[in-house]
Design a protein around this motif. Structure first.
Motif, PDB file in Angstrom:
ATOM      1  N   GLU A  33       0.838  -1.195   0.000  1.00  0.00           N
ATOM      2  CA  GLU A  33       0.000   0.000   0.000  1.00  0.00           C
ATOM      3  C   GLU A  33       0.877   1.250   0.000  1.00  0.00           C
ATOM      4  OE1 GLU A  33      -0.679  -0.613   4.754  1.00  0.00           O
ATOM      5  OE2 GLU A  33      -1.511  -1.912   3.195  1.00  0.00           O
ATOM      6  N   GLY A  35       2.933   4.268   1.009  1.00  0.00           N
ATOM      7  CA  GLY A  35       3.702   4.543   2.217  1.00  0.00           C
ATOM      8  C   GLY A  35       4.338   3.322   2.849  1.00  0.00           C
ATOM      9  N   GLY A  37       6.897   1.612   1.780  1.00  0.00           N
ATOM     10  CA  GLY A  37       8.362   1.590   1.663  1.00  0.00           C
ATOM     11  C   GLY A  37       8.883   1.091   0.326  1.00  0.00           C
ATOM     12  N   LYS A  38       8.002   0.940  -0.660  1.00  0.00           N
ATOM     13  CA  LYS A  38       8.395   0.402  -1.972  1.00  0.00           C
ATOM     14  C   LYS A  38       9.446   1.275  -2.648  1.00  0.00           C
ATOM     15  CE  LYS A  38       4.120   0.666  -3.562  1.00  0.00           C
ATOM     16  NZ  LYS A  38       3.415   1.296  -2.411  1.00  0.00           N
ATOM     17  N   THR A  39       9.154   2.566  -2.716  1.00  0.00           N
ATOM     18  CA  THR A  39      10.091   3.473  -3.387  1.00  0.00           C
ATOM     19  C   THR A  39      11.413   3.555  -2.627  1.00  0.00           C
ATOM     20  OG1 THR A  39       8.283   4.725  -4.362  1.00  0.00           O
ATOM     21  CG2 THR A  39      10.394   5.847  -4.224  1.00  0.00           C
ATOM     22  N   GLN A  40      11.342   3.532  -1.298  1.00  0.00           N
ATOM     23  CA  GLN A  40      12.573   3.596  -0.503  1.00  0.00           C
ATOM     24  C   GLN A  40      13.503   2.439  -0.854  1.00  0.00           C
ATOM     25  OE1 GLN A  40      12.934   6.342   1.502  1.00  0.00           O
ATOM     26  NE2 GLN A  40      10.964   6.835   0.571  1.00  0.00           N
ATOM     27  N   ASP A  69       4.917   9.646  -9.464  1.00  0.00           N
ATOM     28  CA  ASP A  69       5.484  10.854  -8.867  1.00  0.00           C
ATOM     29  C   ASP A  69       6.772  11.208  -9.596  1.00  0.00           C
ATOM     30  OD1 ASP A  69       3.480  10.618  -6.831  1.00  0.00           O
ATOM     31  OD2 ASP A  69       4.719   9.053  -5.917  1.00  0.00           O
ATOM     32  N   ARG A  75      15.626  12.742  -1.820  1.00  0.00           N
ATOM     33  CA  ARG A  75      15.657  11.589  -0.932  1.00  0.00           C
ATOM     34  C   ARG A  75      16.825  10.657  -1.308  1.00  0.00           C
ATOM     35  NH1 ARG A  75      15.895   9.093   3.603  1.00  0.00           N
ATOM     36  NH2 ARG A  75      14.674   7.186   3.823  1.00  0.00           N
ATOM     37  N   GLU A  78      19.915  12.077   0.113  1.00  0.00           N
ATOM     38  CA  GLU A  78      19.961  11.865   1.559  1.00  0.00           C
ATOM     39  C   GLU A  78      20.389  10.423   1.867  1.00  0.00           C
ATOM     40  OE1 GLU A  78      17.078  12.893   5.322  1.00  0.00           O
ATOM     41  OE2 GLU A  78      16.126  11.837   3.661  1.00  0.00           O
ATOM     42  N   ARG A 215       2.959  -1.912   6.505  1.00  0.00           N
ATOM     43  CA  ARG A 215       3.219  -1.255   7.790  1.00  0.00           C
ATOM     44  C   ARG A 215       2.449  -2.000   8.864  1.00  0.00           C
ATOM     45  NH1 ARG A 215       3.837   4.759   7.205  1.00  0.00           N
ATOM     46  NH2 ARG A 215       2.818   4.803   9.209  1.00  0.00           N
ATOM     47  N   VAL A 252      11.983   2.001   8.272  1.00  0.00           N
ATOM     48  CA  VAL A 252      12.545   2.997   7.355  1.00  0.00           C
ATOM     49  C   VAL A 252      12.885   4.236   8.177  1.00  0.00           C
ATOM     50  CG1 VAL A 252      12.191   4.418   5.303  1.00  0.00           C
ATOM     51  CG2 VAL A 252      11.128   2.164   5.435  1.00  0.00           C
ATOM     52  N   THR A 253      14.126   4.662   8.073  1.00  0.00           N
ATOM     53  CA  THR A 253      14.558   5.882   8.767  1.00  0.00           C
ATOM     54  C   THR A 253      15.165   6.824   7.739  1.00  0.00           C
ATOM     55  OG1 THR A 253      16.846   5.249   9.163  1.00  0.00           O
ATOM     56  CG2 THR A 253      15.213   4.417  10.723  1.00  0.00           C
ATOM     57  N   LYS A 254      15.638   7.946   8.229  1.00  0.00           N
ATOM     58  CA  LYS A 254      16.351   8.924   7.416  1.00  0.00           C
ATOM     59  C   LYS A 254      17.456   8.236   6.600  1.00  0.00           C
ATOM     60  CE  LYS A 254      19.639  12.483   9.046  1.00  0.00           C
ATOM     61  NZ  LYS A 254      20.767  11.704   9.496  1.00  0.00           N
TER      62      LYS A 254
HETATM   63  P1  ATP Z   1       3.508   5.085  -2.711  1.00  0.00           P
HETATM   64  O1  ATP Z   1       2.752   3.880  -3.182  1.00  0.00           O
HETATM   65  O2  ATP Z   1       2.603   6.159  -2.231  1.00  0.00           O
HETATM   66  O3  ATP Z   1       4.522   5.569  -3.688  1.00  0.00           O
HETATM   67  P2  ATP Z   1       5.686   3.834  -1.240  1.00  0.00           P
HETATM   68  O4  ATP Z   1       5.426   2.428  -0.805  1.00  0.00           O
HETATM   69  O5  ATP Z   1       6.547   4.036  -2.421  1.00  0.00           O
HETATM   70  O6  ATP Z   1       4.290   4.606  -1.382  1.00  0.00           O
HETATM   71  P3  ATP Z   1       7.777   5.073   0.196  1.00  0.00           P
HETATM   72  O7  ATP Z   1       7.963   6.404  -0.410  1.00  0.00           O
HETATM   73  O8  ATP Z   1       8.737   4.011  -0.177  1.00  0.00           O
HETATM   74  O9  ATP Z   1       6.291   4.593   0.004  1.00  0.00           O
HETATM   75  O10 ATP Z   1       7.841   5.176   1.775  1.00  0.00           O
HETATM   76  C1  ATP Z   1       7.363   6.301   2.404  1.00  0.00           C
HETATM   77  C2  ATP Z   1       7.725   6.158   3.877  1.00  0.00           C
HETATM   78  O11 ATP Z   1       9.151   6.107   4.030  1.00  0.00           O
HETATM   79  C3  ATP Z   1       7.278   7.365   4.628  1.00  0.00           C
HETATM   80  O12 ATP Z   1       5.975   7.157   5.105  1.00  0.00           O
HETATM   81  C4  ATP Z   1       8.277   7.428   5.746  1.00  0.00           C
HETATM   82  O13 ATP Z   1       7.836   6.611   6.810  1.00  0.00           O
HETATM   83  C5  ATP Z   1       9.524   6.811   5.181  1.00  0.00           C
HETATM   84  N1  ATP Z   1      10.478   7.856   4.811  1.00  0.00           N
HETATM   85  C6  ATP Z   1      10.622   8.450   3.618  1.00  0.00           C
HETATM   86  N2  ATP Z   1      11.578   9.391   3.644  1.00  0.00           N
HETATM   87  C7  ATP Z   1      12.036   9.398   4.909  1.00  0.00           C
HETATM   88  C8  ATP Z   1      13.032  10.170   5.617  1.00  0.00           C
HETATM   89  N3  ATP Z   1      13.730  11.114   5.004  1.00  0.00           N
HETATM   90  N4  ATP Z   1      13.220   9.907   6.913  1.00  0.00           N
HETATM   91  C9  ATP Z   1      12.494   8.954   7.541  1.00  0.00           C
HETATM   92  N5  ATP Z   1      11.558   8.198   6.942  1.00  0.00           N
HETATM   93  C10 ATP Z   1      11.333   8.424   5.659  1.00  0.00           C
END
Ligand code: ATP
Ligand code: MG
Length: 259
Positions: A33, A35, A37-40, A69, A75, A78, A215, A252-254
């Motif tokens: 879903e 948020g 963490g996929k993109t991270q 997006d 990011r 960072e 999550r 997921v952290t900074k």
């Molecule tokens: P979407 O489907 O909306 O693209 P996603 O699964 O790709 O969502 P991500 O962008 O990977 O979501 O994860 C977002 C989460 O990563 C944020 O909710 C936050 O908890 C964490 N996150 C992102 N950047 C940081 C940061 N700089 N410091 C800490 N946590 C972060």
């Protein structure tokens, strides 16, 4: 011993769980879903892929195809700054950003063009070892009329087939991000809504390894800011050729994705 290489996800615990990382084999899907963490995870691999093989990388660049997006370059920067020193030392002479090729795609037709025409050219000219499609879901959910399942399935097959072909021809890791839909399922004999990867069977048949992120309600102290908390997440192996169906926690952290 398995025949294919693996790409580190940049976190030793998740790497151990995935027996070395994401396979250089077919399509690896990361579903979850918004948020979750996929993109991270994908951004992190756009960095690790550039490390030498001894560090878990594949010594190559990445193509990052954005469909929803804008590419999160800040990011990425960072994450790069926070990466463990052993990793950055391995690459001090390299500008990580130079080896990440970003494509912005707005519809299925452009995605097909990109995969069938531009990517084969780029991949012959540059040493790219990772292709990320972030995400496959948005385009295919919005570009078709509800009754147009046939054309959608056809296009999914073209896109999936071409990604498989590129993976094999250029020996690269391919990651497709996918959304999830809630489907009624049975758990402990109770009917519950469970998130399931989107795009149905036509797409599932193209996926080699399906990973799902989510999550949880649990939180732990943030290792970088002990007065803050971060939520505990799970990575689940839904199916994979060489991995048991199991799951593992991460945060997921900074500094990125951690076990
Ligand atoms: P979407 O489907 O909306 O693209 P996603 O699964 O790709 O969502 P991500 O962008 O990977 O979501 O994860 C977002 C989460 O990563 C944020 O909710 C936050 O908890 C964490 N996150 C992102 N950047 C940081 C940061 N700089 N410091 C800490 N946590 C972060
Ligand atoms: Mg995302």
């Amino acid at each position: 011993k398995e025949k294919w290489q693996r790409l580190s996800v940049g976190c030793s615990k998740l790497d151990r769980f995935l027996r070395g990382g994401v396979g250089v084999q077919g399509i690896t899907e990361i579903a979850g879903e918004s948020g979750s963490g996929k993109t991270q995870l994908c951004l992190q691999m756009a960095l690790t892929v550039q490390y030498p093989v001894t560090y878990g990388g594949l010594s190559g660049g990445a193509v990052y195809i954005c469909t929803e997006d804008a590419f999160p370059s800040r990011r990425l920067q960072e994450l790069f700054c926070c990466f463990p020193p052993t990793f950055s030392e391995a690459q001090t002479n390299m500008n990580f950003g130079d080896s990440i090729f970003i494509e912005h795609i707005g519809d299925v037709e452009s995605l097909k063009q990109c995969l069938l025409v531009r990517l084969p050219q780029l991949l012959t000219q540059r040493k790219v070892k990772l292709v990320v499609v972030d995400s496959i879901a948005g385009l295919f959910r919005s570009d078709y009329d509800p009754g147009d399942a046939v054309n959608r399935a056809k296009d999914l097959q073209v896109v999936g087939g071409q990604l498989h072909k590129l993976a094999e021809q250029f020996h690269l890791a391919v990651i497709c991000v996918n959304q999830v839909t809630n489907v009624a399922g049975k758990k402990n004999n109770e009917t519950q809504q469970q998130p399931v990867a989107a795009l149905g069977l036509a797409w599932a048949n193209m996926v080699t390894t399906r990973l799902q992120l989510c999550r949880t309600a649990h939180t732990v102290p943030d290792p970088h800011q002990p007065d803050h908390t971060v939520c505990v997440r799970t990575l689940q192996v839904v199916f994979a050729p060489n991995l048991p169906s199991d799951s593992c926690h991460f945060i997921v952290t900074k500094a990125g994705v951690f076990g």
